[in-house]
Design a protein around this motif. Structure first.
Motif: not given
Length: 168
Positions: A78-79, A158-163, A85-91
């Protein structure tokens, strides 16, 4: 009286003319090829057979295309569709269902005991399964993300996590 005969004669001639025109119109319509027949008259029987087969395949291809579109929509998270794009670890933990996220010095959630030994891994990307947990370690430049959850993430996520590390 002559006037009466003349009017009657004109009416009869007009009626005969209308009937004759109607008969000719009906005959012309009956003898004229239908639009589909006109189109087929241009093609040989072999070409007509090919066109009929292509027409029957159109429905099947349309159904298959709809199915593929649905699969792609399920594959893209969905994102990725809305550009969130979340702004912090909690999001990030809330978005992807992580139990634990460590982003630089920021920590969200509790680290399960069985995955503590993987925290010191120094890799650009690591995806590890330990028991019921998946451990994701992503490093980009001087930023490092460690995330633990019970959901397997596909390649795009996982690619999103890198980005993600580039955005924050």
């Amino acid at each position: 009286m002559i006037l009466q005969i003349t009017l009657t004669l004109i009416a009869v001639v007009a009626l005969v003319g209308v009937l004759l025109g109607l008969i000719l119109f009906i005959n012309r319509q009956r003898g004229a090829p239908q639009p589909q027949e006109q189109q087929r008259a241009r093609y040989t029987p072999g070409e007509q057979e090919i066109l009929e087969r292509l027409e029957s395949l159109r429905g099947a291809l349309s159904d298959r295309l709809d199915e593929l579109k649905e699969r792609v929509e399920k594959f893209i998270p969905p994102y990725g569709r809305v550009g969130y794009v979340p702004s912090n670890a909690s999001e990030l933990a809330q978005l992807l269902g992580f139990k634990y996220v460590k982003l630089g010095q920021e920590v969200h959630g509790e680290l399960p005991k069985e995955v503590e030994r993987y925290l010191d891994i120094d890799a650009e990307v690591a995806q590890i399964k330990e028991g019921d947990y998946y451990v994701y370690i992503v490093k980009r430049g001087d930023r490092k993300l460690i995330a633990v959850g019970d959901v397997y993430l596909d390649y795009l996520t996982v690619k999103f996590l890198q980005d993600f590390l580039s955005y924050i």
